[in-house]
Scaffold this motif. Structure first.
Motif, PDB file in Angstrom:
ATOM      1  N   ARG A 203      63.330 -65.516  60.678  1.00 57.93           N
ATOM      2  CA  ARG A 203      63.683 -65.927  59.319  1.00 57.93           C
ATOM      3  C   ARG A 203      63.254 -64.900  58.275  1.00 57.93           C
ATOM      4  NH1 ARG A 203      65.411 -70.951  57.675  1.00 57.93           N
ATOM      5  NH2 ARG A 203      65.042 -71.533  55.510  1.00 57.93           N
ATOM      6  N   VAL A 208      68.354 -61.613  58.390  1.00 57.76           N
ATOM      7  CA  VAL A 208      68.473 -63.052  58.113  1.00 57.76           C
ATOM      8  C   VAL A 208      68.331 -63.323  56.624  1.00 57.76           C
ATOM      9  CG1 VAL A 208      67.406 -65.314  58.513  1.00 57.76           C
ATOM     10  CG2 VAL A 208      67.782 -63.752  60.425  1.00 57.76           C
ATOM     11  N   ARG A 209      67.446 -62.609  55.941  1.00 58.20           N
ATOM     12  CA  ARG A 209      67.333 -62.799  54.489  1.00 58.20           C
ATOM     13  C   ARG A 209      68.648 -62.459  53.803  1.00 58.20           C
ATOM     14  NH1 ARG A 209      62.127 -60.253  54.951  1.00 58.20           N
ATOM     15  NH2 ARG A 209      63.023 -58.354  54.034  1.00 58.20           N
ATOM     16  N   ARG A 212      71.124 -65.287  54.523  1.00 54.10           N
ATOM     17  CA  ARG A 212      70.858 -66.458  53.696  1.00 54.10           C
ATOM     18  C   ARG A 212      71.351 -66.255  52.264  1.00 54.10           C
ATOM     19  NH1 ARG A 212      67.788 -70.640  54.829  1.00 54.10           N
ATOM     20  NH2 ARG A 212      67.016 -70.753  52.676  1.00 54.10           N
ATOM     21  N   ALA A 286      68.322 -68.934  62.610  1.00 48.45           N
ATOM     22  CA  ALA A 286      67.182 -68.627  61.743  1.00 48.45           C
ATOM     23  C   ALA A 286      67.528 -68.763  60.267  1.00 48.45           C
ATOM     24  CB  ALA A 286      66.673 -67.212  62.040  1.00 48.45           C
ATOM     25  N   ALA A 287      68.791 -68.633  59.929  1.00 52.50           N
ATOM     26  CA  ALA A 287      69.218 -68.738  58.531  1.00 52.50           C
ATOM     27  C   ALA A 287      69.359 -70.185  58.066  1.00 52.50           C
ATOM     28  CB  ALA A 287      70.545 -68.001  58.338  1.00 52.50           C
ATOM     29  N   ASP A 289      68.425 -74.275  57.411  1.00 52.42           N
ATOM     30  CA  ASP A 289      67.294 -75.115  57.030  1.00 52.42           C
ATOM     31  C   ASP A 289      67.278 -76.415  57.829  1.00 52.42           C
ATOM     32  OD1 ASP A 289      66.189 -73.524  54.765  1.00 52.42           O
ATOM     33  OD2 ASP A 289      68.160 -73.929  53.890  1.00 52.42           O
ATOM     34  N   SER A 310      63.963 -72.279  67.234  1.00 47.97           N
ATOM     35  CA  SER A 310      64.111 -71.508  65.998  1.00 47.97           C
ATOM     36  C   SER A 310      63.300 -72.083  64.845  1.00 47.97           C
ATOM     37  CB  SER A 310      65.594 -71.453  65.604  1.00 47.97           C
ATOM     38  OG  SER A 310      66.372 -70.863  66.630  1.00 47.97           O
TER      39      SER A 310
END
Length: 411
Positions: A203, A208-209, A212, A286-287, A289, A310
């Motif tokens: 994450r 991944v950032r 997102r 991982a992206a 919630d 994850s």
């Protein structure tokens, strides 16, 4: 030396893996078969794979060179396509391949037409067999306009599994169903998960950032589904999420239902990623919630384990495999699949209390940390040994013979 002459209890064995699904088709059966083969190689065993051919590319395969996976030969048998899925025919060549394999044990993955014949052939050859129940074919028939055939299909599946030395059920619900159908030797065997690939640490990666930011540019809660897009998965249930402010919906996977789902979920402005594997798939998990599973007829629920690994809280129907994989209030939520808006309520609760959802995600990670494919693979080898001790049931030679010959005669 013929592999069957190796004494039981020694480390060397040869496993004939007969599967109703294999590469390039991607689904739960293929994924678990690949994991089984990887583990057999890891432990120094031999294997031969018998799998459906892929309609449309069968003619492109070499006629003089065997296909390989790892160091294992892959034999293809004729297949026809149904809803973009290769369905193998119980071709007599299977008997020849199995007889020449020198197998100590047959591993039949989600046996139906191909696996049913393999179990029969193994019985005739004195090879013990392990039948792994993975696909609820009767339920598939009911949900795809073939409800009238479902009782017959369930009866046939019961006879197939009754002919095996040992049947492995992925969940307590499936084990109970098989026992109710008269299958005599049933044990539980789950699935492993790659806890290194699917990991909460992803994450914080730049990839991944960035993902997102693209999916939720205003910091919205990202709710996602991962899996095949087919009628039995009931992904259209995500439509219940319409009108919840501050969420974005991601659908990862491919299949025949994608065009209809893109229309049905248009009001959500959902992102469809298409089929993903490896790092790309792990990055999507991982992206997220919140992870949502929609299908009420899962015999297991591998994507739930991947979501747990994850670090995600999960929302799933209170039926089938998820009953064993989700602890409501601890690592996720189970909703009544027969109650309208129940999925929406479960997701809304996590959306409104993100801190609690994060704690659930951490608990889910702890739940699966020891559920590696290596550990689960060793459990499978122990089940293979149990089947070898049981031997090939005499019933395998008589229960299925007539049905297989009738099916073969039509092919």
């Amino acid at each position: 030396m013929n592999a069957r002459s190796v004494e039981r209890g020694t480390s060397s064995r040869t496993v004939a893996v007969v599967t109703e699904s294999f590469l390039p088709t991607l689904n739960g059966v293929t994924t678990s078969v690949l994991a089984v083969l990887d583990h057999l190689e890891r432990r120094g065993h031999q294997a031969v794979v018998i799998a459906p051919d892929t309609p449309g590319i069968a003619g492109l395969r070499s006629r003089t060179q065997l296909e390989r996976y790892r160091d294992f030969d892959v034999h293809r048998v004729p297949a026809v396509a149904y809803r973009q899925f290769p369905v193998a025919l119980p071709h007599p060549v299977l008997d020849t391949i199995l007889a020449a394999s020198g197998a100590d044990v047959l591993h039949a993955a989600s046996p139906f037409l191909l696996g049913g014949r393999a179990i029969t052939a193994a019985g005739r050859l004195g090879i013990p067999s392990v039948a792994v129940f993975q696909t609820d074919v009767a339920g598939f028939a009911r949900r795809n306009g073939l409800a009238a055939t479902a009782p017959l299909v369930r009866k046939v599946l019961g006879r197939i599994h009754a002919g095996a030395s040992l049947t492995l059920a992925p969940s307590s619900a499936t084990a109970a169903m098989l026992i109710e159908d008269g299958v005599p030797r049933v044990a539980r065997w789950g699935r492993g998960v790659d806890t290194a690939l699917f990991h909460p640490a992803r994450r914080t990666s730049s990839a991944v950032r960035s993902l997102r930011r693209r999916l939720a540019p205003r910091g919205e809660t990202i709710v996602g589904y991962v899996g095949r897009l087919a009628p039995e998965k009931e992904v259209e249930r995500l439509a219940e999420l319409g009108g919840i402010p501050g969420i974005r919906v991601v659908v990862a996977g491919g299949g025949p239902s994608r065009p209809a789902l893109e229309r049905r979920l248009r009001h959500l402005d959902a992102t469809f990623t298409g089929p993903l594997r490896g790092d790309d798939l792990a990055d999507v998990y991982a992206a997220l919630d919140v992870f949502v599973h929609t299908g009420p007829a899962e015999t297991f629920g591998q994507t739930l384990q991947e979501a747990h690994a994850s670090g995600l809280p999960v929302v799933a129907p209170a039926s089938g495999g998820p009953l064993d994989l989700v602890a409501p209030g601890l690592d996720g939520a189970l909703y009544d699949p027969d109650e309208p808006q129940a999925l929406r309520a479960a997701v809304l609760g996590m959306h409104l209390d993100r801190a609690r959802a994060e704690r659930m995600g951490s608990a889910g990670r702890l739940r699966v940390e020891d559920t590696t494919w290596e550990a689960v693979g060793d459990e499978l080898l122990a089940h293979h040994d149990t089947a070898r001790n049981i031997g090939a049931p005499p019933a395998a030679r008589r229960v299925l013979t007539g049905w297989n010959e009738k099916v073969s005669g039509r092919s």
